[in-house]
Design a protein around this motif. Structure first.
Motif, mmCIF file in Angstrom:
data_model
loop_
_atom_site.group_PDB
_atom_site.id
_atom_site.type_symbol
_atom_site.label_atom_id
_atom_site.label_comp_id
_atom_site.label_asym_id
_atom_site.label_seq_id
_atom_site.Cartn_x
_atom_site.Cartn_y
_atom_site.Cartn_z
ATOM 1 N N ILE A 200 0.840 -1.203 0.000
ATOM 2 C CA ILE A 200 0.000 0.000 0.000
ATOM 3 C C ILE A 200 0.873 1.249 0.000
ATOM 4 C CG2 ILE A 200 -1.728 1.310 1.301
ATOM 5 C CD1 ILE A 200 -2.662 -1.434 2.461
ATOM 6 N N ALA A 201 1.902 1.257 0.852
ATOM 7 C CA ALA A 201 2.801 2.413 0.922
ATOM 8 C C ALA A 201 3.498 2.653 -0.411
ATOM 9 C CB ALA A 201 3.834 2.196 2.039
ATOM 10 N N SER A 202 3.902 1.578 -1.086
ATOM 11 C CA SER A 202 4.560 1.711 -2.377
ATOM 12 C C SER A 202 3.627 2.340 -3.408
ATOM 13 C CB SER A 202 5.024 0.334 -2.856
ATOM 14 O OG SER A 202 5.619 0.416 -4.139
ATOM 15 N N ARG A 203 2.375 1.957 -3.376
ATOM 16 C CA ARG A 203 1.412 2.527 -4.314
ATOM 17 C C ARG A 203 1.106 3.984 -3.988
ATOM 18 N NH1 ARG A 203 0.815 -2.792 -4.925
ATOM 19 N NH2 ARG A 203 -0.185 -3.617 -6.815
ATOM 20 N N GLY A 206 3.854 5.893 -5.387
ATOM 21 C CA GLY A 206 3.682 5.999 -6.827
ATOM 22 C C GLY A 206 2.706 7.087 -7.214
ATOM 23 N N ARG A 207 1.660 7.271 -6.385
ATOM 24 C CA ARG A 207 0.694 8.333 -6.665
ATOM 25 C C ARG A 207 1.369 9.703 -6.608
ATOM 26 N NH1 ARG A 207 -1.951 4.039 -7.366
ATOM 27 N NH2 ARG A 207 -4.190 3.848 -6.943
ATOM 28 N N VAL A 208 2.285 9.864 -5.656
ATOM 29 C CA VAL A 208 2.974 11.155 -5.501
ATOM 30 C C VAL A 208 3.966 11.371 -6.629
ATOM 31 C CG1 VAL A 208 4.499 12.501 -4.007
ATOM 32 C CG2 VAL A 208 2.670 11.137 -3.004
ATOM 33 N N GLY A 226 -8.902 3.333 -4.899
ATOM 34 C CA GLY A 226 -8.252 2.766 -6.075
ATOM 35 C C GLY A 226 -7.193 1.742 -5.698
ATOM 36 N N ILE A 227 -6.396 2.045 -4.685
ATOM 37 C CA ILE A 227 -5.358 1.124 -4.227
ATOM 38 C C ILE A 227 -5.986 -0.140 -3.657
ATOM 39 C CG2 ILE A 227 -3.571 0.788 -2.468
ATOM 40 C CD1 ILE A 227 -2.797 3.721 -2.907
ATOM 41 N N SER A 228 -7.055 0.015 -2.883
ATOM 42 C CA SER A 228 -7.750 -1.146 -2.320
ATOM 43 C C SER A 228 -8.263 -2.051 -3.427
ATOM 44 C CB SER A 228 -8.916 -0.690 -1.431
ATOM 45 O OG SER A 228 -8.451 0.111 -0.364
ATOM 46 N N SER A 229 -8.804 -1.421 -4.471
ATOM 47 C CA SER A 229 -9.314 -2.197 -5.603
ATOM 48 C C SER A 229 -8.187 -2.938 -6.313
ATOM 49 C CB SER A 229 -10.038 -1.272 -6.578
ATOM 50 O OG SER A 229 -10.492 -1.982 -7.713
ATOM 51 N N GLU A 230 -7.046 -2.264 -6.493
ATOM 52 C CA GLU A 230 -5.894 -2.896 -7.138
ATOM 53 C C GLU A 230 -5.420 -4.122 -6.367
ATOM 54 O OE1 GLU A 230 -2.888 0.067 -7.400
ATOM 55 O OE2 GLU A 230 -4.103 1.439 -8.607
ATOM 56 N N LEU A 231 -5.471 -4.045 -5.037
ATOM 57 C CA LEU A 231 -4.985 -5.128 -4.186
ATOM 58 C C LEU A 231 -6.058 -6.151 -3.865
ATOM 59 C CD1 LEU A 231 -2.790 -3.018 -1.731
ATOM 60 C CD2 LEU A 231 -1.993 -4.485 -3.592
ATOM 61 N N GLY A 232 -7.292 -5.883 -4.273
ATOM 62 C CA GLY A 232 -8.378 -6.824 -4.041
ATOM 63 C C GLY A 232 -8.833 -6.910 -2.601
ATOM 64 N N PHE A 246 2.063 1.093 10.220
ATOM 65 C CA PHE A 246 2.706 2.404 10.152
ATOM 66 C C PHE A 246 2.228 3.380 11.223
ATOM 67 C CE2 PHE A 246 3.495 0.743 5.907
ATOM 68 C CZ PHE A 246 4.796 1.130 5.686
ATOM 69 N N GLY A 247 1.146 3.040 11.925
ATOM 70 C CA GLY A 247 0.683 3.888 13.018
ATOM 71 C C GLY A 247 -0.151 5.070 12.597
ATOM 72 N N VAL A 248 -0.360 5.257 11.297
ATOM 73 C CA VAL A 248 -1.206 6.332 10.777
ATOM 74 C C VAL A 248 -2.056 5.758 9.653
ATOM 75 C CG1 VAL A 248 0.417 8.180 11.369
ATOM 76 C CG2 VAL A 248 0.536 7.094 9.112
ATOM 77 N N SER A 249 -3.093 6.485 9.280
ATOM 78 C CA SER A 249 -3.938 6.032 8.183
ATOM 79 C C SER A 249 -3.225 6.247 6.851
ATOM 80 C CB SER A 249 -5.259 6.801 8.188
ATOM 81 O OG SER A 249 -5.043 8.152 7.811
ATOM 82 N N PRO A 250 -3.625 5.521 5.794
ATOM 83 C CA PRO A 250 -3.023 5.764 4.475
ATOM 84 C C PRO A 250 -3.186 7.209 4.017
ATOM 85 C CG PRO A 250 -4.293 3.728 4.455
ATOM 86 C CD PRO A 250 -4.582 4.401 5.762
ATOM 87 N N ARG A 251 -4.305 7.831 4.366
ATOM 88 C CA ARG A 251 -4.537 9.197 3.921
ATOM 89 C C ARG A 251 -3.552 10.168 4.589
ATOM 90 N NH1 ARG A 251 -8.320 9.931 0.846
ATOM 91 N NH2 ARG A 251 -9.544 8.193 1.655
ATOM 92 N N VAL A 252 -3.308 9.972 5.879
ATOM 93 C CA VAL A 252 -2.330 10.817 6.571
ATOM 94 C C VAL A 252 -0.935 10.586 6.004
ATOM 95 C CG1 VAL A 252 -1.176 11.215 8.780
ATOM 96 C CG2 VAL A 252 -3.669 11.021 8.693
#
Length: 314
Positions: A200-203, A206-208, A226-232, A246-252
């Motif tokens: 997830i972090a790698s994706r 990639g977005r950035v 979109g990332i969740s969909s890619e990973l199923g 990671f201790g934080v949400s993906p959005r943070v």
């Protein structure tokens, strides 16, 4: 972090014609190394039971030693490798003859690597096994650094420390490759979660890094979807697994990446705030400015003046 491709300027070559491009992964790993040494001991040598908060790699270079780990006794012969996890009580002694060994203590903040190591039940890897054989060349490179004294690179010099770090990272890369196959059959939900979180972090990274983002892409809420969909996986599972590692949400986490990228771009005065907002996927400069101030406590212009006081006004 690599900056995204910047807008075309009049005196630049045609940047809109994309050639081959490859982004190397960011490296944000911290490794601490302790008491790296080789030692030759006599036949009556022994080291009492002890433990420490770091991992330990111990390899017999000549002869053999008796290593007792959490009450279990092992005969460690030439070329045998031992990998001890933090907190393991261990002691060592000669087996009736002198021997020479190499020892290194380390800690590392890579959660996926730590999760893999924590799953290993094996502590002794024999010299004729796959793990010890694969690590042999990398270990030899590290041991060769003892010759640096003869090259005039001595003591705590920067050059020597850099060479040690380089050799140790190569050793870790080999250890990862060798141990991954050994651990593949072991149960370990924590490892699976850590691996998924790093995907997830790698994706997110990639977005950035994605050049020429669509306007408004940074403002949309479908990035994680979109990332969740890619990973199923579901969005809730994506958030839960990522936060557990990671201790934080993906959005943070994504916001932190975008903030870092924004600061890199703002430090270069040739790009306007408007251009930077567009590069980062914001539909308008006002929204980017509000977000940047919320993240950093400063407006983009104020931050730019603090890092590049002589930059021209926007």
């Amino acid at each position: 972090m690599s900056s995204p491709r910047l807008p075309k300027r009049p005196h630049d070559p045609d940047l809109t014609v994309a050639g081959e491009e490859f982004f190397f992964p960011d490296v944000r790993t911290t490794v601490n190394l302790f008491a790296i040494h080789t030692r030759s001991v006599r036949r009556d040598w022994n080291y009492p039971p002890h433990e420490h908060p770091q991992y330990e790699i111990n390899i017999v270079l000549a002869g053999e030693q008796v290593m007792v780990v959490d009450g279990h006794s092992f005969i460690q012969r030439q070329g045998d490798l031992m990998l001890l996890r933090p907190g393991m009580v261990h002691s060592s002694r000669s087996s009736g003859q002198g021997f020479t060994y190499f020892c290194m203590h380390f800690d590392i903040d890579d959660k996926l690597f730590l999760s893999l190591l924590s799953r290993l039940e094996q502590v002794l890897f024999p010299a004729d096994g796959a793990v010890a054989k694969q690590m042999g060349p990398a270990l030899s490179k590290l041991l060769d650094l003892s010759a640096l004294e003869d090259m005039g690179i001595s003591g705590d010099s920067v050059a020597k420390r850099m060479r040690i770090q380089s050799a140790v990272f190569e050793l870790f890369a080999t250890l990862w490759e060798a141990v991954s196959s050994e651990a593949a059959h072991l149960p370990g939900r924590g490892y699976v979660q850590a691996e998924l979180a790093h995907q997830i972090a790698s994706r997110l990274q990639g977005r950035v890094n994605q050049p020429y983002r669509q306007a408004g892409s940074a403002e949309k809420q479908d990035g994680i979807e979109g990332i969740s969909s890619e990973l199923g996986i579901s969005v809730s599972h994506c958030n839960r697994v990522f936060r557990s590692v990671f201790g934080v949400s993906p959005r943070v986490y994504l916001s932190e990446l975008v903030l870092h990228e924004a600061k890199l771009l703002l430090a270069d005065p040739q790009w306007s705030v408007q251009q930077i907002a567009e590069l980062l996927g914001y539909g308008d400069i006002a929204h980017f400015s509000r977000q940047f101030k919320r993240w950093s406590g400063q407006s983009p212009t104020s931050y730019r003046k603090s890092v590049a006081p002589e930059s021209s006004s926007e």
